[in-house]
Design an enzyme around this catalytic site. Structure first.
Site, short mmCIF file in Angstrom:
data_model
loop_
_atom_site.label_atom_id
_atom_site.label_comp_id
_atom_site.label_asym_id
_atom_site.label_seq_id
_atom_site.Cartn_x
_atom_site.Cartn_y
_atom_site.Cartn_z
N GLY A 33 -10.29 38.74 -20.93
CA GLY A 33 -11.74 38.75 -20.97
C GLY A 33 -12.26 39.34 -22.27
N GLU A 34 -13.53 39.05 -22.55
CA GLU A 34 -14.15 39.56 -23.76
C GLU A 34 -15.65 39.61 -23.55
OE1 GLU A 34 -13.78 38.81 -28.60
OE2 GLU A 34 -12.83 37.44 -27.17
N GLY A 35 -16.28 40.67 -24.04
CA GLY A 35 -17.73 40.81 -23.89
C GLY A 35 -18.30 41.69 -24.97
N VAL A 40 -10.65 42.74 -22.99
CA VAL A 40 -9.94 43.23 -21.80
C VAL A 40 -8.57 42.57 -21.75
CG1 VAL A 40 -9.94 43.47 -19.30
CG2 VAL A 40 -12.10 43.54 -20.54
N ASP A 159 -26.92 45.16 -14.06
CA ASP A 159 -26.33 43.90 -14.55
C ASP A 159 -25.56 43.20 -13.44
OD1 ASP A 159 -26.00 41.95 -16.47
OD2 ASP A 159 -24.24 42.88 -17.38
#
Length: 324
Positions: A33-35, A40, A159
């Site tokens: 994952g990426e944000g 992650v 969120d």
């Protein structure tokens, strides 16, 4: 970067070098994952499957949100909130990319959620792996339960969306990504609707700042006034429930479509996701009506997340009692 003093003993301090070893130098092969916070990675550390969130100092979310997540999660224990296992104690590095030996990284280490995020399942077009309608109601109830717990502890998530609901191996839901959460304190006289958002240092930030969160899920009052409250979480929960019943990859127009489906008695034929199986029509209708209640334009008319959880729990119990 230190956790809350009262919870420090419950968190493990991980060596950045150990995390680098477990991910082969933070190889893209381990990336899950990426944000705005960074990347992650999936890994096995000391025989435990974990998810490692590595802070990107040049990302949209900065050190403050990163520390906020650790401070809040260190003091929380709930079966439907992703569990924080520990953190790295190294000081911040200069680069936005983790070095192969882990030098200078700042990371949080969580339990690994084997089934990934809810939005990944809703976005999948593979009907063979689609979540069944009963499982979707269970996920809705567990998410509402986690939110009610946060609210009872004075925490607004800010969120809520399917991307922040994670599933374990048994498709149980756990709420994650607490970095944007605010410790909130109601001030003013009885009935006051203004909130003071507190960061983890205990210093207040003024009401009316730029809204934080994901635009599509922001309640009307949050979009116009940057005014967060437990009711803004409830609004986002309502949109998430509508995505659960429809299988939609986003919340656009779902409120209007749900209202039309109820008025025209076309819930089962046009609104409920057929890939979830043969819905119990009463259960589907109850989910949709709860979602619309959560999405009321006037925040004072929305239910508490505790009320949503109680209603969904009763619905699940009724459905279970009907099983042969």
């Amino acid at each position: 970067m230190k956790p809350a003093a009262s919870a420090a003993g419950d968190l493990r301090v991980f060596s950045a070098a150990d995390l680098a070893d477990a991910t082969s130098g933070f190889s893209p092969l381990f990336l899950i994952g990426e944000g705005g916070f960074g990347k992650v990675f999936r890994a096995m550390v000391h025989l435990t499957p974990v998810a490692i969130k590595v802070l990107d100092h040049e990302g949209l979310q900065g050190l403050r949100e990163f520390q906020n997540e650790m401070t809040i999660l260190a003091g929380l224990q709930h079966p439907h909130i992703v569990r924080l296992l520990g953190y790295t104690a190294e000081g911040p590095g200069e680069s936005s990319v983790p070095s192969k030996d882990g030098e200078g990284i700042q990371a949080l280490v969580y339990e690994l959620m084997a089934r990934g995020s809810l939005d990944e399942h809703l976005a999948s077009k593979n009907t063979a792996t689609s979540l069944g309608w009963f499982t979707r109601i269970k996920i809705a109830a567990q998410t509402a339960c986690a939110l009610a717990y946060l609210h009872n502890n004075g925490i607004i998530h800010r969120d809520i969306k399917p991307a922040n609901v994670f599933l374990d191996a048994d498709f149980n839901a756990k709420l994650g990504d607490i970095g944007l959460a605010a410790m909130d304190r109601l001030y003013g006289g009885p009935g006051a609707h203004r909130w003071q958002n507190l960061d983890t240092t205990g210093q207040g930030s003024s009401v009316g700042q730029e809204a934080i969160g994901t635009w599509q899920y922001l309640a009307p009052e949050y979009r116009t006034q940057s005014h967060s409250s437990v009711q803004t979480d409830t609004y986002a929960l309502g949109l998430t429930l509508l995505q659960l019943v429809t299988g939609a990859s986003g919340p656009k127009d779902l409120v209007h479509l749900a209202q039309a489906a109820l008025e025209q008695a076309t819930l089962k034929s046009k609104f409920l996701d057929a890939s979830a199986g043969d819905w119990d029509l009463q259960a589907g209708e109850r989910m949709v009506k709860l979602a619309l209640w959560c999405c009321m334009h006037n925040p004072s008319q929305r239910p508490s997340c505790a009320t949503v959880f109680t209603s969904l729990k009763a619905l699940l119990e009724r459905l279970c009692s009907m099983q042969p």
